[in-house]
Every structure is written in C-alpha cells, then in structure tokens.
Design a protein around this motif. Structure first.
Motif, PDB file in Angstrom:
ATOM      1  N   LEU A 190       0.843  -1.118  -0.037  1.00 15.03           N
ATOM      2  CA  LEU A 190      -0.004  -0.027  -0.151  1.00 15.03           C
ATOM      3  C   LEU A 190       0.998   1.202  -0.018  1.00 15.03           C
ATOM      4  N   VAL A 193      -1.915   5.694   2.350  1.00 14.87           N
ATOM      5  CA  VAL A 193      -2.766   4.798   3.126  1.00 14.87           C
ATOM      6  C   VAL A 193      -2.248   4.447   4.434  1.00 14.87           C
ATOM      7  N   GLN A 222      -4.161   4.968   8.279  1.00 10.84           N
ATOM      8  CA  GLN A 222      -4.296   3.758   9.204  1.00 10.84           C
ATOM      9  C   GLN A 222      -3.560   3.987  10.377  1.00 10.84           C
ATOM     10  N   SER A 276     -10.464   5.731   2.280  1.00  8.04           N
ATOM     11  CA  SER A 276      -9.358   4.524   2.104  1.00  8.04           C
ATOM     12  C   SER A 276      -9.547   4.004   0.715  1.00  8.04           C
ATOM     13  N   VAL A 293      -6.658   3.627  -3.015  1.00 10.12           N
ATOM     14  CA  VAL A 293      -6.016   2.307  -3.488  1.00 10.12           C
ATOM     15  C   VAL A 293      -6.610   1.747  -4.729  1.00 10.12           C
ATOM     16  N   GLN A 351      -5.850  -3.417  -4.472  1.00 14.10           N
ATOM     17  CA  GLN A 351      -5.513  -3.230  -3.272  1.00 14.10           C
ATOM     18  C   GLN A 351      -6.758  -3.176  -2.090  1.00 14.10           C
ATOM     19  N   SER A 384      -6.210  -2.998   1.950  1.00 11.75           N
ATOM     20  CA  SER A 384      -6.439  -1.719   2.839  1.00 11.75           C
ATOM     21  C   SER A 384      -7.374  -1.586   3.799  1.00 11.75           C
TER      22      SER A 384
END
Length: 428
Positions: free
Chosen positions: A23, A27, A31, A139, A143, A147, A151
C-alpha cells in the motif's frame, strides 16, 4: 554463517513478507492515524459506565442509556453521511466528523448532569457515524481495486491494535488512580486523539475524488437505486447475522455465560478476549493473502462455518471443573472466531465496493457500516434473553444461524462478483 541461523533468518523473512501490503504512503499514514484514534477510544471503552456511575453518580440504567445514545445517533447519521459522501470529497467530511467526536468525547470529562452526558453522546455519536463511513470511502479512493482487501485489512489491524492497547493502558491507570481526575484525563486524551487524527488527515492525505469504484450495475441515484440491488440487500442481511453470531455473541454473551456455567473466572475471560484481539491483529494481513486465492463464495461460506464451529465449541467448556481446561477450550473458541472475523471483513468489504456504482459508493458503504451497528445491537438483545431462558440454546441457535447463512452464500454462487473467476476467464 551457521545453517540453523540462516534457516532462522529465512523463516523470519517469510513471516514478515506476509505482512507486506504494497500500500502507498498515504494509506499507511491514514491507518496510523486510525490506530491513534482507536487507542483513545480503547482508553475509555471499558470504563464508561463505571465513570458515569461511580464518579458522576448516575444510575447504571442512565449510564447505559447514554452509551446507547452514542450508537443510536451514529446509526441515524450514517445513511445521510453516505449521501453526503456521494456529493462531496471524503477528506473534509472525515476531518469534520473527527472534530465533532473530539468535542463530544472531551466534553464527557466535565459532565455532572445526565442531560449534559446525552448532549455529549449525541455530538460524539454523530461524529463517529460520519467519520466511520468517510474513513472507508477515503481509504478506497487511495487504492486500486486490487488493493481493496489489503487496505481494509490494514484498517482493521489498526483499529484492533489501538483498542486493545488503549484498554490495557487504561486498566493500569484506573487500577493505580481510581478517581475523578484520572477518568477526566482519559476522556480528554480520547478527545485529543480525534483531533490528532483530523490533523493527520489534513496534512498527510491527498484530497482525491472517489473514482476507483467498479462499473455501475444500476445507473440510478439515491437510496431507491440502492434498494433495487437485491444482491447487496442479501449481503447486508447476511452480514447482520454474521456480526450477531460471531462478534456479538462472543464479546457480549460469552463472558456472563462462562462466569456462570464454566469454571472460568473474570481474569481468564479477560485472557480469552485478549487472545481473540491479538489473533486478529497478527493474522489479519497474512489471512488476506490466503483469501485472495479463494473464491469469494467459498470464503464467505468458510467464514460462516468457522463461526458455527466456534459457537458449538463453547459447550465443552461446561463439561469440565478445571479452570485451566475451560480456559483452553474458550481460547480455542477465541482463535476460531478471530479467524472467521479476519475473513469476514476482507471479503465482504471489497464485494460491497465492487457492487457500488461510482455515484453511490458512499450510500453503499454507509448501509454496509450500518449492518455492523445493527448486529452489535441485536446480538445482546437476542442473546441476553435467550441466555436467561436456555443458556445452551444460545450456542446451538447461533451455530445454526451461521450455518444457514453459509449455505445461503453457496447458493448465491456466481452472482457474487469474483476477481478470481474473472482472472481465470481472462487466462483462457
């Protein structure tokens, strides 16, 4: 170099390779902010009723209603937040939601009357409902389609790690200083983590439009168009059942059942819950790689089967008088349920995103998020009375519901969009 040392390094490298997500930096930053945010939530989560009852003098019934008001408000604002996210970019909405939660939860530190607590609950719950959906949408904008599962897995790891570590730290704090100022400090720090998360999003995350959704299956707009997607509605109902029978029964019903009907005590129950959390944190990302090699229908059916097995495995704990054996049995239950939860999140989430037309992504994800709130609420609402009437029936009934849900997934077959099937077709 000794052969044993070389083999050890190779084995260690394989373990860490399972954690590689591929990622992008934004991202990871997003997170990381989620982990900090959930750390603050973990600080207060186990002690909210204790704080309001012991430190503020509210009755336990009032304290429970305050907590219910948080989730009720979050549930009410979640669908409108989805519609809002279909019109505006997710980044500013996520920031606004976090700032509202910061205000609401920090305000809990100063409440001394019930009405003040209900106001804070409404503000904090509204912020949570908005931010939860916005985090999911943001999110996905960061991506590629391939992905999505990674994610979602990373977000789940971040949330569980934050909650678990926060609750652990708070336990030591309250054990050392069980007085009003300690509780106030926890709430203020929790509010600060929402502010930190908002700052992380503001500085570290690009303000991208939602453009990565799959091709539309319906060109309509609004919740009426969502209601015409029968497959999506079926998956929502199935997710409610999985949340009820998996996470909710394990988290809410197992502790009182174990305390009354097994030789396991409160400290052992805490260990069992900790095992469940740590397995999710450790196994979630590697499990994603395994699930990528499975058909989605098979993965969902396996998830349902794991929940059914885990629920039935609770019953042998009632047949022993040894707390050690009982704890070992329930630890096995915790591991099985955790593995099922790992699969549930990273399979269902990408399916929902794949089904959603670009102009309805926010609405789809908001209703998907609402199923988690419904399952968490219905689990104890159904399991509690059933536990009082027939304790063993909770586990038999939950296992039956999970098994029937798994059979339903298998009947859906190719109706569930499956990248693995598409890849096989393209290679022919």
């Amino acid at each position: 170099m000794e052969p044993s040392a070389s083999a050890g390094r190779v084995a260690l490298a394989r373990v860490f390779s399972g954690w590689r997500t591929g990622l992008s930096g934004p991202v990871i930053v997003l997170q990381a902010g989620t982990a900090v945010n959930y750390f603050g939530t973990g600080l207060i989560l186990p002690f909210e009723i204790i704080y309001m009852h012991q430190a503020r003098g509210f009755s336990t019934a009032t304290a429970g209603l305050v907590l219910a008001a948080v989730m009720a408000t979050a549930a009410v604002v979640t669908p409108p937040s989805g519609a809002l996210l279909d019109r505006f970019r997710a980044k500013p909405i996520l920031i606004i939601g976090n700032l509202a939660s910061a205000l609401g939860y920090a305000g809990f530190a100063f409440v001394d009357r019930p009405w003040q607590a209900f106001v804070c609950a409404a503000v904090g719950g509204a912020g949570f409902g908005v931010a939860s959906t916005a985090n999911q949408v943001l999110s996905l904008t960061l991506v590629s389609v391939e992905q999505r599962a990674a994610s979602i897995a990373l977000r789940r790891v971040a949330g569980n790690f934050g909650l678990g570590s926060g609750a652990t730290v708070a336990g030591f704090i309250i054990a050392y200083a069980n007085h009003l100022r300690a509780f106030q400090a926890l709430y203020l720090f929790d509010g600060a983590t929402f502010g930190v998360f908002a700052l992380v999003v503001l500085v570290g995350i690009p303000n991208l439009p939602s453009t990565n959704a799959a091709p539309a299956i319906d060109s309509g707009t609004g919740f009426r168009a969502v209601a015409h997607d029968r497959l999506f509605l079926i998956l929502l109902a199935a997710n409610v059942v999985l949340i009820m029978t998996g996470g909710a029964l394990f988290s809410n019903i197992l502790p009182p059942f174990a305390k009354t009907h097994t030789p396991v005590g409160p400290s052992e129950i805490g260990i069992v819950i900790f095992i469940n959390t740590i397995v999710i944190v450790v196994a979630q990302i590697p499990a994603t790689r395994v699930l990528e090699r499975m058909r989605r229908t098979h993965a969902l059916a396996a998830t349902s089967g794991l929940f059914a097995i885990g629920l039935l495995a609770v019953l042998p704990a009632t047949l022993t008088r040894s707390s050690l054996i009982g704890t070992a049995v329930l630890a096995g239950v915790a591991i099985v349920i955790a593995i099922g939860e790992c699969a549930q999140f990273v399979v269902l989430g990408p399916i929902v995103a794949d089904l959603a037309p670009p102009q309805l992504l926010g609405r789809y994800l908001s209703l998907y998020g609402l199923t988690f709130m419904a399952g968490v609420a219905l689990g104890p609402a159904v399991g509690g009375p059933l536990l009082a009437a027939s304790p063993d029936a909770v586990w038999w009934g939950g296992a039956l519901a999970a098994a029937l849900t798994g059979a339903g997934f298998l009947r859906l077959g190719n109706r569930i969009p499956d990248p693995l099937v598409q890849a096989e077709s393209a290679s022919l």
